[in-house]
Design an enzyme around this catalytic site. Structure first.
Site, PDB file in Angstrom:
ATOM      1  N   SER A   1     -28.479 -17.797  -2.115  1.00  0.00           N
ATOM      2  CA  SER A   1     -27.178 -18.303  -2.539  1.00  0.00           C
ATOM      3  C   SER A   1     -26.590 -17.393  -3.597  1.00  0.00           C
ATOM      4  O   SER A   1     -27.278 -16.982  -4.528  1.00  0.00           O
ATOM      5  CB  SER A   1     -27.321 -19.721  -3.103  1.00  0.00           C
TER       6      SER A   1
ATOM      7  N   ARG B   1     -25.824 -17.971   1.588  1.00  0.00           N
ATOM      8  CA  ARG B   1     -24.500 -18.472   1.216  1.00  0.00           C
ATOM      9  C   ARG B   1     -23.705 -17.432   0.426  1.00  0.00           C
ATOM     10  O   ARG B   1     -24.166 -16.944  -0.610  1.00  0.00           O
ATOM     11  CB  ARG B   1     -24.657 -19.748   0.382  1.00  0.00           C
TER      12      ARG B   1
ATOM     13  N   GLU C   1     -27.685 -14.500   6.102  1.00  0.00           N
ATOM     14  CA  GLU C   1     -28.505 -15.666   6.428  1.00  0.00           C
ATOM     15  C   GLU C   1     -28.488 -16.676   5.284  1.00  0.00           C
ATOM     16  O   GLU C   1     -29.156 -17.704   5.353  1.00  0.00           O
ATOM     17  CB  GLU C   1     -29.936 -15.233   6.723  1.00  0.00           C
TER      18      GLU C   1
END
Length: 313
Positions: free
Chosen positions: A208, A190, A188
């Site tokens: 991320s 990066r 969900e």
């Protein structure tokens, strides 16, 4: 001298009016030596497409995975090999790949040269051709359909992503080329270039992971199995198995972390280390002390997160 690792591909290239090779699609890819036979179905698809002002030509190519890319078709074959799971991320030579990938106007009718897309707007409108993006990399699903994978938004996964069966990429997830998963993973957040995530881990919403293209230098960040990167968290070091990074906590290699317990903590007290000293370790919990605002790390016992088996079947 070690034996060369070779793969071959048979497919089609798209060539713009000025001679720029825009892309290469390889529906037939394998390892070893290039077959000699001609694919009649592909030969029949070759020719001019006047709507986009491009020419389609067949391509037969064999490459050495340990040598640097030598052409646009070579670069595309490497990206296919990653997405077809013939090779793992970081296990092939991609030096200079950007120089062989032109910026392309990606349309619902196929790739176009950006100048031609601007010039042919009236003609494109008559044929309901729309530009969906301007980039060097196409969407994964326009070239490869990996089995056992769910991708909610195809625009957020690039060709060259390596997605293992059981992986789910939700709408806000993103997976770059030469990156991906080694088993069932919930994505969900990066996953940047060069990053590999182990089986049964969870990359939370808005999280991320730093790659070599986003400030990570040459350091390869990886995540082990059953590890959770909480929502809106960030990671610039490797994590082992069964780790948790609390939501909203961003850890770079230079982050100062307070070691709150365990063998690294001094007797009866705490010490501060750079996060890089903890890189790759398993069984850690990173959290932000809500009173002091400091990021702390503690040992955690047992397995990490457990994914929903039905969701990732």
């Amino acid at each position: 001298m070690s034996e060369a690792r070779t793969i071959w591909g048979i497919g089609l290239t798209t060539i713009a009016r000025d001679g720029t090779v825009l892309d290469a699609w390889f529906p037939r890819v394998g390892s070893g030596s290039l077959p000699a036979e001609i694919d009649a179905d592909l030969e029949a698809q070759a020719g001019a497409d006047e709507r986009r002002d491009v020419t389609i030509e067949t391509v037969h190519l064999q490459i050495d995975l340990d040598a640097a890319p030598a052409s646009t078709a070579d670069a595309y074959l490497r990206l296919h090999a990653l997405s077809l799971r013939l090779v793992l991320p970081n296990d092939l030579n991609l030096d200079g790949i950007f120089g062989h990938l032109p910026i392309v106007a990606w349309t619902n009718a196929g790739p176009m040269h950006p100048d031609d897309a601007a010039r042919l707007v009236p003609q494109m409108r008559r044929h309901s051709i729309q530009v969906q993006g301007l980039d060097k990399f196409p969407r994964l699903t326009d070239y490869v359909h990996p089995d056992g994978v769910r991708i909610a938004d195809a625009a957020r996964v690039r060709l060259g992503a390596h997605l293992a069966p059981g992986t789910t990429v939700m709408h806000e997830g993103f997976v770059n080329f030469n990156a991906g998963t080694l088993g069932p993973v919930m994505v969900e957040g990066r996953i940047s270039q060069g990053v590999v995530v182990g089986a049964n881990s969870d990359i939370g919403g808005g999280a991320s992971i730093m790659g070599t293209l986003s400030g990570g230098g040459t350091v390869r960040v990886s995540i082990g199995e059953r590890t959770l990167l909480g929502a809106n968290a960030g990671l610039g070091i490797a994590l082992g198995d069964d780790c948790i990074v609390e939501a909203g906590v961003y850890i770079t290699a230079g982050s100062k972390i307070i070691v709150a317990d365990g063998p690294d903590a001094p007797q009866g007290g705490k010490r501060t280390v750079k996060a890089a000293e903890l890189s790759g370790r398993s069984g850690l919990l990173f959290w932000r002390n809500s009173v002091t605002g400091a990021v702390e790390v503690r040992r955690r016992n047992g397995a990490g997160v457990t994914l929903n088996e039905a969701l990732h079947a």
